[in-house]
Design a protein around this motif. Structure first.
Motif, PDB file in Angstrom:
ATOM      1  N   PHE B 120      -1.190  -3.869  -3.768  1.00 29.51           N
ATOM      2  CA  PHE B 120      -2.421  -3.079  -3.910  1.00 29.51           C
ATOM      3  C   PHE B 120      -2.531  -2.040  -2.790  1.00 29.51           C
ATOM      4  CE2 PHE B 120      -7.057  -2.513  -3.316  1.00 29.51           C
ATOM      5  CZ  PHE B 120      -7.354  -2.035  -4.583  1.00 29.51           C
ATOM      6  N   VAL B 121      -2.259  -2.479  -1.569  1.00 27.52           N
ATOM      7  CA  VAL B 121      -2.336  -1.543  -0.439  1.00 27.52           C
ATOM      8  C   VAL B 121      -1.265  -0.469  -0.561  1.00 27.52           C
ATOM      9  CG1 VAL B 121      -2.034  -1.341   2.055  1.00 27.52           C
ATOM     10  CG2 VAL B 121      -3.425  -3.174   1.131  1.00 27.52           C
ATOM     11  N   ALA B 122      -0.015  -0.882  -0.857  1.00 28.64           N
ATOM     12  CA  ALA B 122       1.088   0.081  -0.861  1.00 28.64           C
ATOM     13  C   ALA B 122       0.981   1.069  -2.015  1.00 28.64           C
ATOM     14  CB  ALA B 122       2.425  -0.655  -0.927  1.00 28.64           C
ATOM     15  N   PRO B 127      -1.591   5.614  -1.191  1.00 26.82           N
ATOM     16  CA  PRO B 127      -1.510   6.954  -1.780  1.00 26.82           C
ATOM     17  C   PRO B 127      -2.849   7.694  -1.770  1.00 26.82           C
ATOM     18  CG  PRO B 127      -0.372   5.392  -3.169  1.00 26.82           C
ATOM     19  CD  PRO B 127      -1.059   4.599  -2.117  1.00 26.82           C
ATOM     20  N   ILE B 128      -3.932   7.009  -2.106  1.00 23.55           N
ATOM     21  CA  ILE B 128      -5.231   7.691  -2.149  1.00 23.55           C
ATOM     22  C   ILE B 128      -5.654   8.113  -0.746  1.00 23.55           C
ATOM     23  CG2 ILE B 128      -7.682   7.364  -2.635  1.00 23.55           C
ATOM     24  CD1 ILE B 128      -6.859   5.681  -5.039  1.00 23.55           C
ATOM     25  N   ALA B 129      -5.491   7.194   0.215  1.00 24.41           N
ATOM     26  CA  ALA B 129      -5.850   7.532   1.593  1.00 24.41           C
ATOM     27  C   ALA B 129      -5.013   8.701   2.088  1.00 24.41           C
ATOM     28  CB  ALA B 129      -5.639   6.315   2.492  1.00 24.41           C
ATOM     29  N   LYS B 130      -3.769   8.749   1.646  1.00 24.89           N
ATOM     30  CA  LYS B 130      -2.880   9.833   2.056  1.00 24.89           C
ATOM     31  C   LYS B 130      -3.342  11.175   1.505  1.00 24.89           C
ATOM     32  CE  LYS B 130       1.661  10.173   1.504  1.00 24.89           C
ATOM     33  NZ  LYS B 130       3.085   9.817   1.335  1.00 24.89           N
ATOM     34  N   GLY B 164       3.532   6.909   4.774  1.00 26.56           N
ATOM     35  CA  GLY B 164       3.774   7.495   3.471  1.00 26.56           C
ATOM     36  C   GLY B 164       4.940   6.890   2.731  1.00 26.56           C
ATOM     37  N   ARG B 165       6.046   6.643   3.457  1.00 31.03           N
ATOM     38  CA  ARG B 165       7.260   6.151   2.787  1.00 31.03           C
ATOM     39  C   ARG B 165       7.056   4.760   2.220  1.00 31.03           C
ATOM     40  NH1 ARG B 165      10.154   4.533   7.438  1.00 31.03           N
ATOM     41  NH2 ARG B 165      12.145   4.934   6.462  1.00 31.03           N
TER      42      ARG B 165
END
Lengths: 228, 233
Positions: B120-122, B127-130, B164-165
């Motif tokens: 869920f986090v990854a 992605p949204i936080a990024k 990000g990666r």
């Protein structure tokens, strides 16, 4: 001023700019084990370590050997109701090989195998002559720049975490055995971590620029932001 | 100078406190983002490492936004289409297709809370936080800020660049599962179209973060604001 002849504000000779905040520093020599931080943003500018070049070469070779093992030995094996399947790393990448997903095969393969091997090779190419105090090979600067630019794209450690997640997902479906390649990959991550601890880009750039001068363990960049 | 600075040293003997920091840009020079060497303004490539020299300039943000939108566009199908297709007993017992979110729900359903949190986090939070962080950084870049704000922004940039990666985890999970679970009649897993769009989305946002020039964060700073900034005159 005592530093008048060590740098030049019109040509930039003897100066170094922090890549994160552009603050200028005068190059100075650092001792092994010292860490130079940017006076403005606090980012590490240089952290020379004695004998780092030889260590980096050794670790790069280690990671190449481990990667060979990781490619050719079985990675994971599963079985259920007498039907089993073993997969190697190539098998993992080939999972996407049908139809439109083909480009993803190449990308996945590159990220988990190709780039780590390429980076190790580039690092050995750059550092071997420098560690021996000789002039760098041709295009060493390009090789090292590529090695650094490809760093975020080599994703071996992420792949191992992905394996852990996959194991849990498949656990209910079948029995899973870890192959030697999986352990090779885990070792690879430790090698990469060790390699990162020895890596000081500024030292390597200076060594490439200074050519044959023996700068291993020493550091030519460092110093302070100054006005005119 | 020629002095040897002790580890972690910020202060330098002969400088008055509160003096401005001299940046390469202000001195009419341009610093190489790849190796740190400084060259006269207007030079286009670094003679030491061969990288392109780019002055810290808001025009560079166009590239950030271009990759950002590309990543956002690919993120939509990544969430709508199935990540993978599971077939058990040749489809007799079940033939399920799971999107990213459904995959997480499934993990929770089977009680694998820790793994569910990782996925869920990854694949969703990161992605949204990024997207939000990069957009915010690109909007505020070059605007006046205090030193503390600049440090916060730089910290956020470093976190975005580092984390990000890790969103690629889900793509690798799908790859491993589809390679491994090929038990013919009993069970098989095939990748879905979302795997490709998710991988592209992650790659594009990584490129977007890499295109962002952290030196812009410091451009809008007032010059005399920090007591431990050292310089001369």
């Amino acid at each position: 001023m005592d530093a008048q002849d060590t740098f030049d504000l019109t040509t930039g000779r003897g100066l170094m700019a922090c890549p994160r905040c552009d603050a200028m520093h005068v190059e100075a020599e650092l001792n092994s084990g010292e860490t130079l931080r940017c006076i403005r943003c606090g980012g590490v500018l240089a952290k020379p370590r004695g004998g780092a070049f030889s260590q980096l070469i050794a670790l790069a070779f280690t990671s190449m050997v481990l990667m060979m093992g990781a490619i050719f030995f079985p990675f994971l094996e599963i079985s259920r109701m007498g039907i089993g399947n073993a997969t190697s790393l190539f098998g993992v990448a080939m999972a996407f090989a049908d139809g439109v997903l083909l480009p993803l095969v190449l990308a996945v393969m590159a990220m988990i195998v190709g780039l780590p091997v390429l980076r190790s090779f580039l690092l050995v190419y750059t550092l071997t002559p420098l560690a021996q105090g000789r002039a760098p090979y041709r295009h060493a600067a390009t090789a090292f720049r590529w090695s650094e630019e490809l760093r975020p794209w080599s994703m071996a450690e992420i792949f191992v975490i992905g394996t852990a997640v996959a194991l849990v997902k498949v656990a209910g479906l079948a029995t899973v055995h870890l192959g030697p390649a999986f352990w090779a990959f885990c070792a690879l991550i430790l090698v990469n971590l060790a390699s990162r601890g020895f890596m000081c880009q500024t030292t390597i750039w200076d060594a490439i620029e200074d050519g044959s001068l023996p700068t291993d363990g020493r550091e030519m960049a460092g110093g302070v932001a100054r006005g005119e | 100078m020629g002095a040897r600075w002790p580890a972690g040293s910020r202060a330098v003997s002969d400088d008055a406190p509160g003096a401005p920091v001299l940046t390469a840009h202000r001195a009419g020079l341009v610093g190489c983002r790849s190796c740190g060497r400084v060259w006269p303004d207007g030079q286009e490539t670094c003679n030491r490492c061969g990288a392109d020299l780019v002055p810290p300039d808001r025009r560079g943000l166009q590239k950030v936004w271009a990759w950002w939108f590309a990543g956002l566009i690919m993120y939509v199908p990544a969430n709508l289409f199935p990540m993978m297709r599971t077939q058990t007993f040749a489809g007799l017992q079940g033939n399920t297709e799971a999107t990213i979110l459904q995959g997480v729900v499934e993990l929770i359903h089977y009680g694998n809370y820790d793994i569910a949190i990782i996925v869920f986090v990854a694949s969703i939070i990161v992605p949204i936080a990024k997207f939000l962080s990069i957009a915010w950084l690109a909007v505020v870049a070059g605007q006046p800020a205090t030193v503390d704000q600049a440090h916060t922004r730089l910290k956020i940039y470093e976190v975005v660049e580092f984390i990000g990666r890790w969103s690629m985890i889900d793509v690798f999970v799908v790859a491993i599962l589809s390679a491994l679970v090929q038990l013919g009649f009993v069970a098989s897993i095939h990748p879905g179209p979302a795997a490709v769009s998710f991988a592209l989305s992650v790659a594009f946002t990584m490129l977007s973060a890499q295109s962002f020039d952290p030196r812009l964060i410091w451009r809008g700073l007032p010059l005399r604001s920090r007591t431990d900034d050292k310089g001369q005159e």
